[in-house]
Structure formats: structure tokens, C-alpha cells
Scaffold this motif. Structure first.
Motif, PDB file in Angstrom:
ATOM      1  N   GLN A  40       0.481  -0.952   0.122  1.00 37.69           N
ATOM      2  CA  GLN A  40      -0.066   0.100   0.145  1.00 37.69           C
ATOM      3  C   GLN A  40       0.710   0.874  -0.317  1.00 37.69           C
ATOM      4  OE1 GLN A  40      -3.201  -1.025   0.059  1.00 37.69           O
ATOM      5  NE2 GLN A  40      -4.136   0.728  -0.414  1.00 37.69           N
ATOM      6  N   ASP A  41       2.179   1.075   0.544  1.00 37.98           N
ATOM      7  CA  ASP A  41       2.695   2.455   0.618  1.00 37.98           C
ATOM      8  C   ASP A  41       3.323   2.564  -0.474  1.00 37.98           C
ATOM      9  OD1 ASP A  41       2.591   2.997   3.409  1.00 37.98           O
ATOM     10  OD2 ASP A  41       3.764   1.314   4.165  1.00 37.98           O
ATOM     11  N   LYS A  42       4.071   1.237  -1.019  1.00 36.88           N
ATOM     12  CA  LYS A  42       4.820   1.381  -1.992  1.00 36.88           C
ATOM     13  C   LYS A  42       3.564   1.903  -3.568  1.00 36.88           C
ATOM     14  CE  LYS A  42       7.553  -1.302  -5.511  1.00 36.88           C
ATOM     15  NZ  LYS A  42       6.490  -2.694  -6.611  1.00 36.88           N
ATOM     16  N   LYS A  43       2.503   1.490  -3.395  1.00 32.83           N
ATOM     17  CA  LYS A  43       1.758   2.303  -4.257  1.00 32.83           C
ATOM     18  C   LYS A  43       1.132   3.626  -4.300  1.00 32.83           C
ATOM     19  CE  LYS A  43      -1.774  -1.198  -5.533  1.00 32.83           C
ATOM     20  NZ  LYS A  43      -3.189  -1.640  -5.099  1.00 32.83           N
ATOM     21  N   LEU A  44       1.203   4.360  -2.545  1.00 32.98           N
ATOM     22  CA  LEU A  44       1.095   5.480  -2.310  1.00 32.98           C
ATOM     23  C   LEU A  44       2.217   6.681  -3.004  1.00 32.98           C
ATOM     24  CD1 LEU A  44      -1.152   7.754  -0.966  1.00 32.98           C
ATOM     25  CD2 LEU A  44       0.789   7.151   1.094  1.00 32.98           C
ATOM     26  N   SER A  45       3.045   4.923  -2.888  1.00 30.41           N
ATOM     27  CA  SER A  45       4.665   6.697  -3.405  1.00 30.41           C
ATOM     28  C   SER A  45       4.664   6.287  -4.997  1.00 30.41           C
ATOM     29  CB  SER A  45       5.563   5.890  -2.650  1.00 30.41           C
ATOM     30  OG  SER A  45       5.733   4.966  -3.134  1.00 30.41           O
ATOM     31  N   LEU A  46       3.972   5.470  -5.114  1.00 23.37           N
ATOM     32  CA  LEU A  46       4.156   5.627  -7.069  1.00 23.37           C
ATOM     33  C   LEU A  46       2.600   6.602  -7.277  1.00 23.37           C
ATOM     34  CD1 LEU A  46       4.238   4.207  -9.770  1.00 23.37           C
ATOM     35  CD2 LEU A  46       3.066   2.317  -9.316  1.00 23.37           C
ATOM     36  N   PHE A  47       1.907   6.360  -7.076  1.00 24.62           N
ATOM     37  CA  PHE A  47       0.503   7.637  -7.346  1.00 24.62           C
ATOM     38  C   PHE A  47       1.313   9.155  -7.179  1.00 24.62           C
ATOM     39  CE2 PHE A  47      -2.850   4.743  -6.709  1.00 24.62           C
ATOM     40  CZ  PHE A  47      -3.197   4.091  -7.591  1.00 24.62           C
ATOM     41  N   THR A  48       2.159   9.271  -6.247  1.00 25.09           N
ATOM     42  CA  THR A  48       2.533  10.986  -6.023  1.00 25.09           C
ATOM     43  C   THR A  48       3.975  11.028  -6.676  1.00 25.09           C
ATOM     44  OG1 THR A  48       2.300  10.310  -3.568  1.00 25.09           O
ATOM     45  CG2 THR A  48       3.691  12.082  -3.668  1.00 25.09           C
ATOM     46  N   LEU A  49       4.533   9.895  -7.449  1.00 22.84           N
ATOM     47  CA  LEU A  49       5.836   9.436  -8.957  1.00 22.84           C
ATOM     48  C   LEU A  49       4.773  10.611 -10.170  1.00 22.84           C
ATOM     49  CD1 LEU A  49       8.591   9.326  -9.900  1.00 22.84           C
ATOM     50  CD2 LEU A  49       7.614   7.243 -10.372  1.00 22.84           C
ATOM     51  N   ILE A  50       3.355   9.977 -10.236  1.00 23.72           N
ATOM     52  CA  ILE A  50       3.401   9.566 -11.291  1.00 23.72           C
ATOM     53  C   ILE A  50       2.325  11.164 -11.061  1.00 23.72           C
ATOM     54  CG2 ILE A  50       0.983   9.144 -12.344  1.00 23.72           C
ATOM     55  CD1 ILE A  50       1.658   6.182 -11.521  1.00 23.72           C
ATOM     56  N   ALA A  51       1.892  11.405 -10.178  1.00 23.78           N
ATOM     57  CA  ALA A  51       1.351  12.961  -9.835  1.00 23.78           C
ATOM     58  C   ALA A  51       2.716  14.218 -10.497  1.00 23.78           C
ATOM     59  CB  ALA A  51       0.537  12.801  -8.884  1.00 23.78           C
ATOM     60  N   ALA A  52       3.577  13.558 -10.221  1.00 23.46           N
ATOM     61  CA  ALA A  52       4.890  14.880 -10.076  1.00 23.46           C
ATOM     62  C   ALA A  52       5.490  15.210 -11.209  1.00 23.46           C
ATOM     63  CB  ALA A  52       6.041  14.688  -9.086  1.00 23.46           C
ATOM     64  N   HIS A  53       5.876  13.598 -11.974  1.00 21.91           N
ATOM     65  CA  HIS A  53       6.063  13.497 -13.591  1.00 21.91           C
ATOM     66  C   HIS A  53       4.914  13.947 -14.298  1.00 21.91           C
ATOM     67  CE1 HIS A  53       9.529  10.183 -13.314  1.00 21.91           C
ATOM     68  NE2 HIS A  53       9.498  10.828 -12.210  1.00 21.91           N
ATOM     69  N   LEU A  54       3.226  14.205 -13.969  1.00 22.68           N
ATOM     70  CA  LEU A  54       2.672  15.040 -14.700  1.00 22.68           C
ATOM     71  C   LEU A  54       2.875  16.238 -14.730  1.00 22.68           C
ATOM     72  CD1 LEU A  54       0.190  13.963 -16.757  1.00 22.68           C
ATOM     73  CD2 LEU A  54      -1.362  13.961 -14.877  1.00 22.68           C
ATOM     74  N   GLN A  55       2.640  17.397 -13.512  1.00 22.86           N
ATOM     75  CA  GLN A  55       2.482  17.985 -13.385  1.00 22.86           C
ATOM     76  C   GLN A  55       3.949  18.901 -14.000  1.00 22.86           C
ATOM     77  OE1 GLN A  55       1.193  20.202 -12.402  1.00 22.86           O
ATOM     78  NE2 GLN A  55       0.677  21.813 -10.303  1.00 22.86           N
ATOM     79  N   ALA A  56       5.386  18.121 -13.616  1.00 21.75           N
ATOM     80  CA  ALA A  56       6.418  18.168 -14.772  1.00 21.75           C
ATOM     81  C   ALA A  56       5.923  18.630 -16.278  1.00 21.75           C
ATOM     82  CB  ALA A  56       7.580  17.455 -14.579  1.00 21.75           C
ATOM     83  N   VAL A  57       5.364  17.530 -16.758  1.00 17.89           N
ATOM     84  CA  VAL A  57       4.735  17.493 -18.136  1.00 17.89           C
ATOM     85  C   VAL A  57       4.188  18.855 -18.342  1.00 17.89           C
ATOM     86  CG1 VAL A  57       4.017  16.512 -20.194  1.00 17.89           C
ATOM     87  CG2 VAL A  57       5.399  15.589 -18.503  1.00 17.89           C
TER      88      VAL A  57
END
Ligand code: HEM
Length: 142
Positions: A40-57
Motif C-alpha cells: 500500500q505504501d509503495k502504491k501511494l509513493s507510486l501515485f505521488t511519482l506519477i502526479a509529480a511527473h504529470l505536473q512536470a509535463v
């Protein structure tokens, strides 16, 4: 086009901040390694990573369209141009690199490193957001 990009970029900040705070909170008590770092923690950190990369794009898209980004002899003497051309972009890029490195540690279930990298990224992002109370930057809440 630019207006919808700007609204998405502005709105996505809240989702990214929420995910970052949630990851920092969920890993805080697991730093010692006595409590397990879960899937669950890994999934949460993955969603954070995806949101951060999307924000960068979205941000990089804006970088090439925005009138607040300027390369001229007066860029550094204009607070708005300096902020968006240099400060905001560089600090956000650093924060996104920190989140990416932090996610590498999530893959190894190292809660302490995930906590540290994501916390520093959160602080950098909070400093680099053009909050509406920084009136010279004329940015909104949404
Ligand atoms: C490499 C990453 C990023 C780049 C290149 C970037 C670039 C930009 C640019 C050029 C603008 C000015 C747009 C305009 O008003 O014309 C802007 C605005 C903004 N950015 Fe970013 N950005 C990045 C990451 C982020 C992140 C991670 C956040 C927050 C979590 C963020 C939050 C904002 C906000 C709140 C605004 C103001 C929106 C408004 O005027 O309402 N940016 N960004």
C-alpha cells in the motif's frame, strides 16, 4: 490551450501536495524498520511519482507558452520573469528528481529513505509554489 494547461497545472498542485503529505505521514512511523513498508505504501509513493511527473509535463508545456517566461536582458530584474523562468522551474525540477530517487527506495521497501526524499521534495515544492499571497506573482488558488 494555454488557459486549460494553466488550470490543470494549478489544480494538480493540490493532488500532488495531498499525495506527498500522505506518503510522508505513512512512512514516518516506519523509518526504524520495525513496522513493515507495505505494498500500500509503495502504491501511494507510486501515485505521488506519477502526479509529480504529470505536473512536470504540464509545467514544461507552459514554459514554452507562458508570457511569464522570458529570456531577455531584463529577465533577472523582473520578479515575475525571474521567478517563473528560473526559480520555480529549477526548484520544481529538483523536487521531482528527489521524488524519483525516493521512489527508487520505495521499490527496495526502504521507508526511511522514502520519507527523507519525499519530505525534502515537499518542502522545496511548498517554497517554490507561486502562492496567491506572493502578490507580485499574480497566481491563483486554483
Ligand atoms: C518542472 C516542473 C515545472 C515547470 C517547468 C513549471 C512551469 C510553470 C510555469 C511556466 C508557470 C507560469 C504559467 C503562467 O502563469 O503563464 C507555472 C505556474 C504555476 N506552477 Fe508550475 N511548473 C513546474 C512544476 C510545478 C509543480 C510541481 C507545482 C506544484 C506542486 C507547480 C505549481 C504551479 C502553480 C500553482 C502555478 C501558478 C498557476 C496560476 O497562475 O494559477 N508547478 N509553472
Amino acid at each position: 490551450m494555454q488557459s486549460s494547461l494553466l488550470h490543470s497545472h494549478s489544480g494538480l498542485r493540490w493532488i500532488l501536495l495531498l499525495l506527498l503529505v500522505a506518503t510522508v505521514f505513512s512512512t514516518f512511523g516506519k523509518r526504524s524498520g520495525k513496522v513493515a513498508f507495505t505494498a500500500q505504501d509503495k502504491k501511494l509513493s507510486l501515485f505521488t511519482l506519477i502526479a509529480a511527473h504529470l505536473q512536470a509535463v504540464l509545467g514544461l508545456g507552459l514554459y514554452f507558452m507562458s508570457t511569464k517566461v522570458d529570456f531577455s536582458s531584463t529577465t533577472m530584474s523582473s520578479p515575475v520573469h525571474r521567478f517563473f523562468t528560473m526559480e520555480h522551474t529549477l526548484m520544481m525540477l529538483i523536487a521531482i528528481i528527489l521524488i524519483t530517487v525516493g521512489y527508487g527506495h520505495a521499490k527496495k521497501a526502504n521507508a526511511k529513505k522514502v520519507f527523507t526524499y519525499y519530505l525534502i521534495a515537499l518542502i522545496v515544492i511548498l517554497i517554490a509554489i507561486p502562492w496567491p499571497f506572493r502578490t507580485a506573482l499574480s497566481a491563483g488558488w486554483m
